[in-house]
Write a protein that holds these residues in place. Structure first.
Motif, PDB file in Angstrom:
ATOM      1  N   TYR A  91     -17.173  -6.320   7.933  1.00 57.75           N
ATOM      2  CA  TYR A  91     -16.132  -5.406   7.466  1.00 57.75           C
ATOM      3  C   TYR A  91     -14.808  -6.134   7.237  1.00 57.75           C
ATOM      4  O   TYR A  91     -14.432  -7.021   8.012  1.00 57.75           O
ATOM      5  CB  TYR A  91     -15.896  -4.296   8.496  1.00 57.75           C
ATOM      6  N   ALA A 133     -15.621  -2.269   3.100  1.00 59.01           N
ATOM      7  CA  ALA A 133     -14.309  -1.978   3.691  1.00 59.01           C
ATOM      8  C   ALA A 133     -14.486  -1.365   5.074  1.00 59.01           C
ATOM      9  O   ALA A 133     -15.335  -0.486   5.271  1.00 59.01           O
ATOM     10  CB  ALA A 133     -13.518  -1.040   2.793  1.00 59.01           C
ATOM     11  N   GLY A 134     -13.679  -1.814   6.018  1.00 58.37           N
ATOM     12  CA  GLY A 134     -13.775  -1.309   7.375  1.00 58.37           C
ATOM     13  C   GLY A 134     -13.429   0.159   7.498  1.00 58.37           C
ATOM     14  O   GLY A 134     -13.872   0.835   8.431  1.00 58.37           O
ATOM     15  N   ASP A 135     -12.629   0.682   6.541  1.00 56.44           N
ATOM     16  CA  ASP A 135     -12.244   2.094   6.596  1.00 56.44           C
ATOM     17  C   ASP A 135     -12.965   2.909   5.526  1.00 56.44           C
ATOM     18  O   ASP A 135     -12.498   3.979   5.141  1.00 56.44           O
ATOM     19  CB  ASP A 135     -10.736   2.241   6.435  1.00 56.44           C
ATOM     20  N   ASP A 181       0.817  -1.212   0.000  1.00 51.18           N
ATOM     21  CA  ASP A 181       0.000   0.000   0.000  1.00 51.18           C
ATOM     22  C   ASP A 181       0.851   1.263   0.000  1.00 51.18           C
ATOM     23  O   ASP A 181       0.329   2.369  -0.126  1.00 51.18           O
ATOM     24  CB  ASP A 181      -0.915   0.013   1.224  1.00 51.18           C
ATOM     25  N   ASN A 186     -10.537  -5.332   5.564  1.00 48.08           N
ATOM     26  CA  ASN A 186      -9.562  -4.288   5.247  1.00 48.08           C
ATOM     27  C   ASN A 186      -9.301  -4.138   3.754  1.00 48.08           C
ATOM     28  O   ASN A 186      -8.959  -3.056   3.292  1.00 48.08           O
ATOM     29  CB  ASN A 186      -8.228  -4.566   5.944  1.00 48.08           C
ATOM     30  N   TYR A 187      -9.425  -5.238   3.001  1.00 49.64           N
ATOM     31  CA  TYR A 187      -8.973  -5.227   1.615  1.00 49.64           C
ATOM     32  C   TYR A 187     -10.077  -5.688   0.668  1.00 49.64           C
ATOM     33  O   TYR A 187     -10.943  -6.496   1.034  1.00 49.64           O
ATOM     34  CB  TYR A 187      -7.748  -6.126   1.445  1.00 49.64           C
TER      35      TYR A 187
END
Length: 333
Positions: free
Chosen positions: A237, A204-206, A141, A239-240
């Motif tokens: 949720y 996505a969690g974010d 990332d 992350n990716y």
């Protein structure tokens, strides 16, 4: 040698010769000067002189010399733990450089989800047609500076802006609601946008932490469908992006997925697009950036040409029509 000879007043700051460190590690391993000399193919006196010179450079004793044995001091043990792995990494790098010297290669940086979901599944064709070109993919990332790194190409996900200046637009994207065929056999109706509330929704969690990830969120999909108060059965949720799609493939819920990354799964029937008339556009696109020092190498040109053929196939599969007002640079000119 007395402690006065190691006083801070005589400490040096210049780098220590690598040969001194190799002698030090050999003695530290064997705790014997003769055995260390045999390993290094040197005389025992030569090894002893290197250790003495190293101790003078460092400024403290590294070994306690007994009549029939050698023992590391605490400083020596500390340096052994630090220097050993460092020299091993350096030796490994040298071996790699020697092995790849004269070989043609392409080094690519991109992010993990794109590498696993789009790039790697297509790589077999390029490798088959170009057996003499090595490929190195750095999936991270962290954005790499192509001007200063040893990376040749970057595949990036961004809005048209300064970050993509001079880049080649591969394709844009829409977001689609997808599910596994198995989940759709549950019997729950899924005919209108409001019906998604009967399912677990995956995202996505974010998704709500940055401005551009908001474009990928279910909340935006709700807002564009006048469903601002809708709440699903539950949220899931990750992350990716590849984790989101994997969960959808496993029947764990509905995913609002990026079309370029799931086109193959839709074509194979592993995923099904539900509510196909309710896709939403994303302002983000996928870009190819070429390092200035790499652009003229034949293997880089070959890979870029292959990549653009693959991108065209993806554009066709997802129905991507670039905005003519954007500087898409589709032909690479």
């Amino acid at each position: 040698m007395t402690s006065a000879e190691y006083s801070p007043a005589v400490l040096r700051t210049r780098p220590v010769a690598t040969g001194h460190w190799r002698a030090f590690l050999a003695v530290a391993k064997h705790l014997n000067f003769r055995a260390a000399a045999d390993e290094l193919a040197l005389t025992q006196s030569a090894v002893s002189r290197q250790i003495q010179a190293l101790e003078e450079e460092v400024g403290v004793p590294l070994f306690l010399r007994h009549t029939r044995a050698v023992e590391l001091t605490s400083a020596g043990a500390q340096l052994q733990r630090a220097v050993g792995p460092a020299l091993e990494r350096m030796d490994a790098a040298v071996r790699l450089v020697r092995q790849t010297a004269g070989r043609r290669s392409v080094a690519i940086t991109t992010w993990a989800s794109f590498a696993s979901m789009w790039l790697i599944p297509r790589m077999e064709e390029f490798q088959r047609d170009n057996p003499g070109i090595d490929i190195r993919i750095d999936a991270s990332d962290v954005q790499v500076d192509l001007d200063t790194s040893d990376v040749d190409l970057a595949l990036r996900y961004a809005m048209p802006a300064g970050a993509t200046q001079g880049g080649i637009r591969l394709f844009g994207e829409q977001l689609a609601v997808v599910a596994s065929p198995w989940l759709l056999k549950s019997g729950k109706p899924l005919r209108t946008p409001a019906d998604v509330a009967q399912f677990t929704l995956i995202e996505a969690g974010d998704a709500h932490r940055t401005h551009y990830l908001e474009y990928l969120s279910w909340r935006r999909w709700f807002d564009t469908r006048d469903l601002t108060k809708l709440q699903p059965q539950r949220w899931l949720y990750f992350n990716y992006a590849h984790q989101i799609v994997q969960a959808a493939l496993a029947g764990q819920g509905l995913a609002l997925a990026r079309m370029p990354l799931i086109a193959d799964a839709l074509a194979s029937g592993d995923l099904v697009e539900v509510l196909p008339g309710h896709r939403i556009d994303s302002p983000l696109a996928y870009w190819l950036m070429v390092g200035p020092r790499s652009a003229q190498r034949p293997e880089i040109k070959a890979f870029c040409a292959w990549l653009q053929v693959q991108a065209e196939a993806t554009r066709q599969a997802i129905g991507d029509v670039p905005d003519p007002d954007l500087n898409d640079n589709l032909d690479g000119s």
